[in-house]
Design an enzyme around this catalytic site. Sequence first.
Site, PDB file in Angstrom:
ATOM      1  N   GLU A  78       5.904  -7.589  -6.796  1.00 25.00           N
ATOM      2  CA  GLU A  78       6.612  -6.365  -7.198  1.00 25.00           C
ATOM      3  C   GLU A  78       8.080  -6.639  -7.523  1.00 25.00           C
ATOM      4  O   GLU A  78       8.766  -7.329  -6.805  1.00 25.00           O
ATOM      5  CB  GLU A  78       6.509  -5.294  -6.103  1.00 25.00           C
ATOM      6  CG  GLU A  78       5.084  -4.852  -5.795  1.00 25.00           C
ATOM      7  CD  GLU A  78       4.404  -4.140  -6.971  1.00 25.00           C
ATOM      8  OE1 GLU A  78       5.093  -3.758  -7.935  1.00 25.00           O
ATOM      9  OE2 GLU A  78       3.161  -3.970  -6.894  1.00 25.00           O
ATOM     10  N   CYS A 143       3.539   1.780   0.250  1.00 22.01           N
ATOM     11  CA  CYS A 143       4.014   0.421  -0.057  1.00 22.01           C
ATOM     12  C   CYS A 143       5.405   0.459  -0.693  1.00 22.01           C
ATOM     13  O   CYS A 143       6.301  -0.290  -0.291  1.00 22.01           O
ATOM     14  CB  CYS A 143       3.025  -0.305  -0.971  1.00 22.01           C
ATOM     15  SG  CYS A 143       1.541  -0.792  -0.085  1.00 22.01           S
ATOM     16  N   HIS A 167       1.589  -7.053  -3.720  1.00 20.83           N
ATOM     17  CA  HIS A 167       0.354  -6.278  -3.629  1.00 20.83           C
ATOM     18  C   HIS A 167      -0.833  -7.216  -3.867  1.00 20.83           C
ATOM     19  O   HIS A 167      -0.812  -8.008  -4.816  1.00 20.83           O
ATOM     20  CB  HIS A 167       0.327  -5.174  -4.704  1.00 20.83           C
ATOM     21  CG  HIS A 167       0.721  -3.833  -4.205  1.00 20.83           C
ATOM     22  ND1 HIS A 167       1.719  -3.072  -4.793  1.00 20.83           N
ATOM     23  CD2 HIS A 167       0.234  -3.079  -3.171  1.00 20.83           C
ATOM     24  CE1 HIS A 167       1.817  -1.923  -4.138  1.00 20.83           C
ATOM     25  NE2 HIS A 167       0.939  -1.907  -3.154  1.00 20.83           N
TER      26      HIS A 167
HETATM   27  N1  PCA Z   1      -1.412  -0.166   0.320  1.00 23.94           N
HETATM   28  C1  PCA Z   1      -0.845   1.146   0.158  1.00 23.94           C
HETATM   29  C2  PCA Z   1      -0.237   1.480   1.467  1.00 23.94           C
HETATM   30  C3  PCA Z   1      -0.818   0.517   2.442  1.00 23.94           C
HETATM   31  C4  PCA Z   1      -1.430  -0.529   1.615  1.00 23.94           C
HETATM   32  O1  PCA Z   1      -1.924  -1.597   2.038  1.00 23.94           O
HETATM   33  C5  PCA Z   1       0.089   1.247  -1.044  1.00 23.94           C
HETATM   34  O2  PCA Z   1      -0.087   0.497  -2.021  1.00 23.94           O
HETATM   35  O3  PCA Z   1       0.989   2.081  -1.045  1.00 23.94           O
END
Ligand code: PCA
Length: 213
Positions: A78, A143, A167
């Site tokens: 990200e 997140c 992610h």
């Molecule tokens: N993914 C979510 C919140 C917790 C996670 O593992 C997100 O992408 O916001």
Amino acid sequence: MKVLVTGFQPFGKDTMNPSYEAVKLLPDEIMGAQIVKEEIPVVFRKGGEAVQAAVRREQPDIVLLVGQAGGRTAMNVERVAINCEDCPPNFPDNDGNTPQGEKIYADGPDAYFATVPIKAMTQKMVDNGVPAVISNTAGTYVCNDLMYHLLHQLHNEFPNARGGFIHVPYATIQNYPKFASMTIEQMAKGLQLCIEASIENQNDIDAASGATH
Ligand code: PCA
């Protein structure tokens, strides 16, 4: 050197979260750096405050947050966190919160960029056979909330520490056959490469890795 790496608890209908499963597989030392692992609740603000408490306790040099992004097709590094909590329809966090377009910090800037070397991390994963890409949105759910909390804290309290967010896609073991997936082991390999790239590159590398959309 010390690296704090976090993953999330399960959320929504899922009974496991590959982000923390992958974090757990990391060794306790990488390139001489101590690796500290922490599991974070999927709750707006509470998750961010848990990360901030871990940073104050551990005083890490690098912080890498990891979360699941079901449907994405590769490790997503990200680029940016935005000052916005906006819950998807019918998708409360694990404490039942459903913020609708609220600021995370009323007086915070609109966004913070990751301060880890996102291009070097992505390149190193790709060079070593782990599918990876830079992502220009971490969403507006927990997140993004976590990433913003971390970068806000580092900016204000620990300007020499660097932070970022990865992610991961669904894990193959979660068995969503219509979506892309990776094994937990492959995710852990990717995270290890990201940590190595962060240690090796104080500043990011020059590489064309933008996107038209
Ligand atoms: N993914 C979510 C919140 C917790 C996670 O593992 C997100 O992408 O916001």
